[in-house]
Design a protein around this motif. Sequence first.
Motif, PDB file in Angstrom:
ATOM      1  N   ARG A  32       0.850  -1.199   0.000  1.00  0.00           N
ATOM      2  CA  ARG A  32       0.000   0.000   0.000  1.00  0.00           C
ATOM      3  C   ARG A  32       0.888   1.251   0.000  1.00  0.00           C
ATOM      4  O   ARG A  32       0.581   2.233  -0.668  1.00  0.00           O
ATOM      5  CB  ARG A  32      -0.916  -0.007   1.220  1.00  0.00           C
ATOM      6  N   LYS A  33       1.975   1.188   0.746  1.00  0.00           N
ATOM      7  CA  LYS A  33       2.899   2.326   0.781  1.00  0.00           C
ATOM      8  C   LYS A  33       3.672   2.459  -0.536  1.00  0.00           C
ATOM      9  O   LYS A  33       3.977   3.565  -0.980  1.00  0.00           O
ATOM     10  CB  LYS A  33       3.889   2.168   1.936  1.00  0.00           C
ATOM     11  N   PRO A  36       0.819   3.941  -3.865  1.00  0.00           N
ATOM     12  CA  PRO A  36      -0.266   4.791  -3.357  1.00  0.00           C
ATOM     13  C   PRO A  36      -1.329   5.111  -4.410  1.00  0.00           C
ATOM     14  O   PRO A  36      -2.494   5.270  -4.066  1.00  0.00           O
ATOM     15  CB  PRO A  36       0.452   6.059  -2.897  1.00  0.00           C
TER      16      PRO A  36
END
Length: 154
Positions: A32-33, A36
């Motif tokens: 997820r990081k 984005p």
Amino acid sequence: DVLDPERLIQCPYNKHHRIRACRFPYHLVKCRKSYPEVAKELATCPFNARHLVPQADLSDHITKCNDKGFIEQDIVNQFSGFQREQMNAVSAWQAPPCDEDWETESLEQSDSPFVWGVTNSGINSSSTTFEQKNCLPSRVRAPESFPYAVSWKS
């Protein structure tokens, strides 16, 4: 996931990632990081945080999600357990026996009003005589005046 922790699952952020089921939650946080822009397009299932679907497909996923049944069953079990506890609590309580008979008491009482510290020595209301009686223990005395001034009396 619970049945086979070594099963490989495809990452929703990068289709080339295949992760073991036991490591999948950790991988989701990391990816997820890293992605984005893809994360903005995905929605998380309310029944299982491992289910990430396109936002447009979320309502369809919710209706078909296998984990929804587990959550609903938990809610039903909690509610029925709560109802059982309530029924047991109510059924265990019993009212104490009542020795009061208001009708008999009202017939026995005279027509005179209650005044604290004054006892009614007469039985017939027409020949009632009041006598002052101190109901306090011998070491306690009643106050002779109020501890404050009453403004409307002066």
